[in-house]
Design a protein around this motif. Structure first.
Motif, PDB file in Angstrom:
ATOM      1  N   SER A   6       0.757  -1.236   0.118  1.00  0.00           N
ATOM      2  CA  SER A   6      -0.046   0.139   0.133  1.00  0.00           C
ATOM      3  C   SER A   6       0.899   1.198   0.088  1.00  0.00           C
ATOM      4  O   SER A   6       0.745   2.026  -0.674  1.00  0.00           O
ATOM      5  CB  SER A   6      -0.838  -0.162   1.211  1.00  0.00           C
ATOM      6  N   GLN A   7       1.792   1.287   0.909  1.00  0.00           N
ATOM      7  CA  GLN A   7       2.585   2.546   1.005  1.00  0.00           C
ATOM      8  C   GLN A   7       3.370   2.591  -0.285  1.00  0.00           C
ATOM      9  O   GLN A   7       3.694   3.798  -1.040  1.00  0.00           O
ATOM     10  CB  GLN A   7       3.711   2.214   1.866  1.00  0.00           C
ATOM     11  N   ALA A   9       2.766   1.643  -3.381  1.00  0.00           N
ATOM     12  CA  ALA A   9       1.826   2.013  -4.208  1.00  0.00           C
ATOM     13  C   ALA A   9       1.296   3.459  -4.318  1.00  0.00           C
ATOM     14  O   ALA A   9       1.147   4.208  -5.136  1.00  0.00           O
ATOM     15  CB  ALA A   9       0.505   1.109  -4.324  1.00  0.00           C
ATOM     16  N   GLN A  10       1.085   3.750  -2.844  1.00  0.00           N
ATOM     17  CA  GLN A  10       0.488   5.239  -2.819  1.00  0.00           C
ATOM     18  C   GLN A  10       1.805   6.279  -3.182  1.00  0.00           C
ATOM     19  O   GLN A  10       1.748   7.365  -3.503  1.00  0.00           O
ATOM     20  CB  GLN A  10       0.136   5.564  -1.429  1.00  0.00           C
ATOM     21  N   GLY A  13       1.943   6.875  -6.841  1.00  0.00           N
ATOM     22  CA  GLY A  13       0.811   7.731  -7.058  1.00  0.00           C
ATOM     23  C   GLY A  13      -0.508   6.903  -7.460  1.00  0.00           C
ATOM     24  O   GLY A  13      -1.046   7.204  -8.105  1.00  0.00           O
ATOM     25  N   LYS A  14      -0.120   5.415  -7.072  1.00  0.00           N
ATOM     26  CA  LYS A  14      -1.500   4.584  -7.764  1.00  0.00           C
ATOM     27  C   LYS A  14      -2.065   3.975  -6.541  1.00  0.00           C
ATOM     28  O   LYS A  14      -1.277   4.026  -5.609  1.00  0.00           O
ATOM     29  CB  LYS A  14      -0.672   3.490  -8.580  1.00  0.00           C
ATOM     30  N   SER A  15      -3.212   3.628  -6.624  1.00  0.00           N
ATOM     31  CA  SER A  15      -4.021   3.063  -5.563  1.00  0.00           C
ATOM     32  C   SER A  15      -3.865   1.671  -5.169  1.00  0.00           C
ATOM     33  O   SER A  15      -3.823   0.783  -6.348  1.00  0.00           O
ATOM     34  CB  SER A  15      -5.568   3.530  -5.504  1.00  0.00           C
ATOM     35  N   ASP A  16      -4.116   0.911  -4.099  1.00  0.00           N
ATOM     36  CA  ASP A  16      -4.205  -0.444  -4.241  1.00  0.00           C
ATOM     37  C   ASP A  16      -5.688  -1.042  -4.835  1.00  0.00           C
ATOM     38  O   ASP A  16      -5.406  -2.201  -5.480  1.00  0.00           O
ATOM     39  CB  ASP A  16      -4.619  -0.734  -2.594  1.00  0.00           C
ATOM     40  N   ALA A  17      -6.600  -0.111  -4.865  1.00  0.00           N
ATOM     41  CA  ALA A  17      -7.638  -0.708  -5.583  1.00  0.00           C
ATOM     42  C   ALA A  17      -7.644  -1.083  -7.008  1.00  0.00           C
ATOM     43  O   ALA A  17      -7.966  -1.907  -7.631  1.00  0.00           O
ATOM     44  CB  ALA A  17      -9.005   0.440  -5.476  1.00  0.00           C
ATOM     45  N   GLY A  18      -6.667   0.090  -7.736  1.00  0.00           N
ATOM     46  CA  GLY A  18      -6.289  -0.024  -9.031  1.00  0.00           C
ATOM     47  C   GLY A  18      -5.492  -1.478  -9.289  1.00  0.00           C
ATOM     48  O   GLY A  18      -5.720  -2.045 -10.289  1.00  0.00           O
ATOM     49  N   TYR A  19      -4.531  -1.500  -8.578  1.00  0.00           N
ATOM     50  CA  TYR A  19      -3.806  -2.627  -8.586  1.00  0.00           C
ATOM     51  C   TYR A  19      -4.640  -4.180  -8.645  1.00  0.00           C
ATOM     52  O   TYR A  19      -4.496  -4.836  -9.193  1.00  0.00           O
ATOM     53  CB  TYR A  19      -2.864  -2.824  -7.401  1.00  0.00           C
ATOM     54  N   PHE A  90       2.898  -0.474 -10.661  1.00  0.00           N
ATOM     55  CA  PHE A  90       2.445   0.063  -9.666  1.00  0.00           C
ATOM     56  C   PHE A  90       3.617   0.354  -8.425  1.00  0.00           C
ATOM     57  O   PHE A  90       3.415   0.475  -7.167  1.00  0.00           O
ATOM     58  CB  PHE A  90       1.331  -0.852  -9.020  1.00  0.00           C
TER      59      PHE A  90
END
Length: 95
Positions: A6-7, A9-10, A13-19, A90
């Motif tokens: 999560s860290q 990916a954030q 600049g991308k979200s966990d949901a997108g991944y 990601f």
């Protein structure tokens, strides 16, 4: 570990949901191909494929015996390649 993913990916600049949405989409596509080749061509569509000769037998039998295995191997390599690409995209690739 999920927290690290999560860290990273954030930070990228991308979200966990997108991944996870992309991950589930890859899995679903692979499962549809798997089901079509094994159950569809090998069992349900076998009578329609019986007139097409392949290697001394008909295409439906070939899919049930060998074609499905080759497709499964191709799916394994596709999944590994696509997931590595997705992980890099990601920022969660293995170090």
């Amino acid at each position: 570990m999920a927290d690290q993913t999560s860290q990273k990916a954030q930070a990228a600049g991308k979200s966990d949901a997108g991944y996870w949405a992309a991950n589930v989409r890859i899995i679903l596509v692979s499962l549809v191909i798997w089901a079509l080749c094994s159950f569809g061509f090998g069992i349900l569509l076998r009578p329609m494929l019986s007139g097409i000769p392949v290697g001394g037998t008909d295409l439906g039998f070939w899919f049930a015996q060998q074609g499905s295995i080759l497709v499964f191997l191709a799916l394994i390599f596709f999944y590994a390649w696509r997931m590595n690409k997705l992980d890099r995209e990601f920022g969660v690739e293995e170090e």
